[in-house]
Motif scaffolding. Structure first.
Motif, mmCIF file in Angstrom:
data_model
loop_
_atom_site.group_PDB
_atom_site.id
_atom_site.type_symbol
_atom_site.label_atom_id
_atom_site.label_comp_id
_atom_site.label_asym_id
_atom_site.label_seq_id
_atom_site.Cartn_x
_atom_site.Cartn_y
_atom_site.Cartn_z
ATOM 1 N N LEU A 1 2.607 8.081 3.654
ATOM 2 C CA LEU A 1 1.949 9.098 4.490
ATOM 3 C C LEU A 1 1.967 8.675 5.959
ATOM 4 C CD1 LEU A 1 -1.048 9.858 2.124
ATOM 5 C CD2 LEU A 1 0.700 11.502 2.822
ATOM 6 N N PHE A 2 1.689 7.411 6.204
ATOM 7 C CA PHE A 2 1.601 6.919 7.579
ATOM 8 C C PHE A 2 2.972 6.960 8.262
ATOM 9 C CE2 PHE A 2 1.967 3.483 10.649
ATOM 10 C CZ PHE A 2 0.905 3.769 11.499
ATOM 11 N N LEU B 1 -8.063 9.615 4.000
ATOM 12 C CA LEU B 1 -9.133 9.169 3.107
ATOM 13 C C LEU B 1 -8.562 9.056 1.698
ATOM 14 C CD1 LEU B 1 -12.030 11.516 4.384
ATOM 15 C CD2 LEU B 1 -11.549 9.157 5.089
ATOM 16 N N ALA B 2 -8.732 7.905 1.085
ATOM 17 C CA ALA B 2 -8.253 7.675 -0.284
ATOM 18 C C ALA B 2 -9.447 7.150 -1.083
ATOM 19 C CB ALA B 2 -7.116 6.661 -0.276
ATOM 20 N N GLU B 3 -10.024 8.021 -1.918
ATOM 21 C CA GLU B 3 -11.276 7.676 -2.608
ATOM 22 C C GLU B 3 -11.146 8.026 -4.090
ATOM 23 O OE1 GLU B 3 -13.197 6.254 -0.383
ATOM 24 O OE2 GLU B 3 -12.146 7.068 1.362
ATOM 25 N N PHE B 4 -12.089 7.528 -4.903
ATOM 26 C CA PHE B 4 -12.086 7.906 -6.322
ATOM 27 C C PHE B 4 -12.235 9.425 -6.415
ATOM 28 C CE2 PHE B 4 -13.669 3.946 -8.865
ATOM 29 C CZ PHE B 4 -12.600 3.221 -8.391
ATOM 30 N N ASN B 5 -11.420 10.041 -7.305
ATOM 31 C CA ASN B 5 -11.574 11.476 -7.536
ATOM 32 C C ASN B 5 -12.468 11.679 -8.771
ATOM 33 O OD1 ASN B 5 -10.056 11.679 -9.962
ATOM 34 N ND2 ASN B 5 -8.134 11.880 -8.839
ATOM 35 N N ALA C 1 0.860 -1.203 0.000
ATOM 36 C CA ALA C 1 0.000 0.000 0.000
ATOM 37 C C ALA C 1 0.893 1.249 0.000
ATOM 38 C CB ALA C 1 -0.917 -0.034 1.210
ATOM 39 N N THR C 2 1.656 1.453 -1.092
ATOM 40 C CA THR C 2 2.738 2.450 -1.101
ATOM 41 C C THR C 2 2.330 3.870 -0.691
ATOM 42 O OG1 THR C 2 3.744 1.107 -2.792
ATOM 43 C CG2 THR C 2 4.683 3.295 -2.493
ATOM 44 N N PRO C 3 1.324 4.495 -1.322
ATOM 45 C CA PRO C 3 1.032 5.880 -0.912
ATOM 46 C C PRO C 3 0.585 5.973 0.547
ATOM 47 C CG PRO C 3 -0.521 5.130 -2.608
ATOM 48 C CD PRO C 3 0.473 4.033 -2.429
#
Ligand SMILES: C[S@@+](CC[C@H](N)C(=O)[O-])C[C@H]1O[C@@H](n2cnc3c(N)ncnc32)[C@H](O)[C@@H]1O
Length: 219
Positions: free
Chosen positions: A44-45, A158-162, A38-40
């Motif tokens: 960030l984490f 939050l990682a969602e469709f843009n 889960a690279t991005p």
């Protein structure tokens, strides 16, 4: 005669639970959102340097490999949620040696019951879950739970469709997000730390456009 909306909601929820249980009969590598790493999220984490005892919550975790990363990094208080018992069962089997560090919660984020007992959360993570909630009441319930649980100085990723992404994910219509809408829904107690668009390549080679947005709760 009026509609018995609680019955309609129950039927819809049962339909969604069986949709996701069917999805998780496939090997994780074939899922349209599979990440070997889960690279991005990890980038960030990791930069936050949270203590190893931080309470980390994964909304709609599915079978994400981010859980593997967290246990490898010795995080000891991980809360993994999903509506699908099949997804949770796969994770439990995969991470059997680490199950003392992981709390599994099968529950619906839009109609929470067990999730109301979550402890105060230092890091709330959602990749490709919130965007499935199209009903305004469900979105409000989700953000209500989040604001109830994420503590001051805690983070929300939050990682969602843009808006450039496909209209559907897993065959279901999605609500696409901008950082501005996330900020609006979180409210002024949450401050945006960083946001970027990210092109994710699915196992079949197609691209999905995500926005990653990291917020910190100030009050
Ligand atoms: C596209 S998958 C993403 C899984 C995981 N977050 C990842 O990045 O690999 C969406 C996940 O949300 C879960 N889900 C969908 N609706 C949910 C709900 N109402 N409550 C909890 N989980 C839900 C699904 O079972 C599925 O695991």
């Amino acid at each position: 005669m009026g509609c018995d909306c609680s019955k309609v909601n129950k039927l819809e929820n049962n339909y969604l639970k069986s949709h996701w249980d069917d999805v998780y009969t496939k090997p994780k590598e074939q899922l349209g959102w599979y990440e070997k790493e889960a690279t991005p999220t990890i980038q960030l984490f990791a930069a936050l340097n949270l203590p190893k005892h931080a309470n980390i919550f994964m909304a709609g975790a599915g079978t994400t490999t981010f859980v593997d990363y967290l246990v490898e990094q010795d995080y000891t208080s991980i809360f993994v949620n999903d509506i699908s018992s099949n997804a949770i069962q796969q994770l439990k089997e995969r991470l059997t040696e680490h199950n003392s560090k992981i709390n599994y919660i099968i529950d619906d984020l839009t109609h929470p019951s067990k999730l109301n007992d979550l402890p105060p959360i230092n890091f709330w993570y959602d990749r490709a879950v919130l965007h499935f909630f199209n009903d305004e009441e469900e979105i409000i319930t989700y953000f209500h739970l989040l604001k109830d649980k994420v503590i001051s100085n805690g983070y929300v990723l939050l990682a969602e469709f843009n808006p450039n992404s496909a209209d559907k994910c897993s065959g279901l219509l999605v609500h696409k997000y901008t950082a501005e809408e996330m900020q609006h829904r979180l409210g002024s107690n949450f401050k945006l730390q960083q946001a970027f668009n990210y092109e994710y390549t699915m196992p079949n080679g197609n691209i999905r456009h995500y926005i990653y947005a990291l917020f910190r709760r100030e009050k």
